[in-house]
Design a protein around this motif. Structure first.
Motif, short mmCIF file in Angstrom:
data_model
loop_
_atom_site.label_atom_id
_atom_site.label_comp_id
_atom_site.label_asym_id
_atom_site.label_seq_id
_atom_site.Cartn_x
_atom_site.Cartn_y
_atom_site.Cartn_z
N UNK A 1 16.71 -26.57 20.81
CA UNK A 1 16.31 -25.48 19.93
C UNK A 1 14.87 -25.61 19.44
N UNK A 2 14.21 -26.70 19.79
CA UNK A 2 12.77 -26.76 19.53
C UNK A 2 12.02 -25.72 20.37
N UNK A 3 12.66 -25.24 21.43
CA UNK A 3 12.03 -24.23 22.29
C UNK A 3 11.79 -22.92 21.55
N UNK A 4 12.64 -22.62 20.56
CA UNK A 4 12.48 -21.36 19.83
C UNK A 4 11.92 -21.57 18.43
N UNK A 5 11.66 -22.82 18.04
CA UNK A 5 11.13 -23.06 16.70
C UNK A 5 9.74 -23.68 16.74
N UNK B 1 24.68 -25.96 13.27
CA UNK B 1 24.06 -27.04 12.49
C UNK B 1 22.70 -27.40 13.07
N UNK B 2 22.63 -27.44 14.39
CA UNK B 2 21.34 -27.71 15.03
C UNK B 2 20.35 -26.59 14.73
N UNK B 3 20.87 -25.35 14.70
CA UNK B 3 20.00 -24.23 14.37
C UNK B 3 19.44 -24.33 12.97
N UNK B 4 20.22 -24.91 12.06
CA UNK B 4 19.74 -25.10 10.69
C UNK B 4 18.81 -26.28 10.57
#
Length: 440
Positions: free
Chosen positions: A243-247, A361-364
């Motif tokens: 999810x670092x790809x979208x943050x 949770x990873x998204x948060x």
């Protein structure tokens, strides 16, 4: 011609009609899903937030999604897949429009939490419905086809979203809301609810020593299922990286002087590669152990994210995306199949909800932790740390393989009525063979 027809039939033939309606819903939904792709850029450039505040808003989306995953899984089993999907989709569409018009941080944060809740409440119901309608022998192929549809839409959304952002970011929110509503209508009208008896609904649980019913709470059952929780925990750590790809990735690229349109093209490479090759993945991984395939996929993705530490030009960023996408391609269908294999039929919705919780949770956590690491330790530390974490997760999948294969065999045997499962993991299975027969 005959050979080509056989290849095509092996790829898409024999799947039930209900699956193709779900597949169509995935495709349409993803065609409008550019909002999250461009959210970090929108918050930092359009709204003027700092990296930390942008990470907070995206993290709150994930926090709402965590609650939505559990709620959606519960409702999918107790209320039904179709009503859960319809309610979640309509709620998400409404919140998507509201977030598009929000301007200040408190309003954006509130919309993000509620949007995450409604949007992610649909995920376990959708996954459970797909497992309901697709026979076990076809699930790797079905998950690959669905993942292909998701990424066709994603690739198109990333490219078109870049152009829409140039006109007005509000367009991203409005288009996403419309596609969510269309998806809800298709599924609600065309896909029938599977009879709970066919899903493996649990009969009353009878204690081993006789006597009256002794119901076991679904959440308690899941919390005692160490094999499944181990898979969920490992997925949480790999999701923190992915999810670092979208943050943090879009922020890193803009810091190197690349604009939103360039980011859209580069991140669309992820979808394009999956579109080009995902349908052939089931043949590539064949009969390989799902745990080994997942371990390889996670490690390969980690290599791609780790190399981001050395990227500063568009083509170098594109190369890193290519590498972690290859890992994603082989990881995703096997990971989804593992979840389905380890989920008792009567609790599919709730098992899917708990597994989805790892993503939420990873998204948060991912944008918040990524932003903190990047601001305090630097960009290179963030990306190299991603590689180290995925290497450890990959090792964890390999170590967990024997236990997962034993659990899968127990569930299959119980479903055929040929074995009584050991106490703890399967709902009610320890007490009676009738209850065990409800396993997957």
């Amino acid at each position: 011609m005959g050979s080509a027809r056989r290849v095509l039939d092996n790829l898409i033939g024999g799947l039930p009609r209900a699956f193709w309606y779900l597949w169509t819903g995935s495709l349409i939904n993803r065609l409008g899903s550019a909002v999250l792709v461009f959210m970090a850029i929108y918050l930092t450039q359009e709204r003027g937030f700092s990296d930390a505040r942008a990470g907070l808003v995206i993290g709150l989306w994930g926090a709402g999604g965590a609650a939505g995953s559990l709620l959606g899984g519960y409702l999918a089993d107790r209320w039904g897949r179709r009503p859960t999907l319809l309610t979640a989709h309509l709620g998400a569409a409404t919140l998507m429009v509201a977030m598009g018009f929000a301007r200040d941080l408190p309003t954006l944060a509130g919309c993000a939490v509620l949007l995450g809740l409604f949007a992610e409440a649909a995920r376990p119901a959708f996954s459970a419905m797909m497992i309901d309608v697709v026979p076990e022998r076809d699930r790797v192929r079905a998950f690959s086809l669905n993942y292909w549809a998701v990424n066709v839409g994603f690739a198109a959304a990333a490219i078109l979203g870049g152009f829409a952002a140039r006109i007005d970011y509000l367009l991203l929110f409005l288009i996403n809301a419309v596609t969510i509503v269309i998806t809800a209508v298709i599924i609600f009208v065309k896909v029938r609810e599977v009879d709970p008896a066919r899903r493996g609904a649990l009969p009353p649980v009878v204690p081993a020593g006789g006597g009256g019913p002794a119901p076991i709470g679904a959440l308690r059952t899941i919390l005692r299922d160490r094999v499944f929780l181990g898979l969920t925990g490992l997925n949480l750590f790999s999701a923190l990286v992915f999810l670092q790809a979208s943050s943090m990735l879009p922020i890193a690229m803009t810091d190197d002087g690349l604009d939103a349109t360039t980011y859209g093209y580069i991140i669309a490479l992820n979808g394009v590669l999956i579109v080009a090759g995902q349908l052939f993945v089931p043949r590539l991984i064949g009969r390989s152990s799902h745990s080994r395939v997942v371990a390889l996929g996670v490690l390969l993705s980690g290599v791609g994210f780790g190399l981001t530490a050395f990227a500063d030009l568009a083509w170098l960023y594109a190369l890193t995306v290519l590498i972690w996408t290859l890992g994603e391609m082989i990881n995703s269908p096997s990971n989804s199949t593992l979840v389905a294999t380890l989920s008792p039929a009567a609790l599919r919705g709730r098992y899917q909800g708990v597994f989805s919780l790892s993503w939420q949770l990873a998204g948060a956590l991912a944008p918040t932790l990524g932003g903190l690491v990047r601001e305090t330790a630097g960009d290179a530390t963030l990306w190299l740390g991603c590689f180290v974490l995925t290497a450890l997760v990959s090792l964890g999948h390999l170590l967990a393989r024997p236990a997962r294969e034993r659990r899968a065999a127990e569930l299959r045997a119980a479903a055929l009525g040929t074995a009584t499962l050991p106490q703890v993991p399967i709902p009610g299975a320890a007490q009676t063979k009738a209850a065990a027969a409800s396993g997957n």
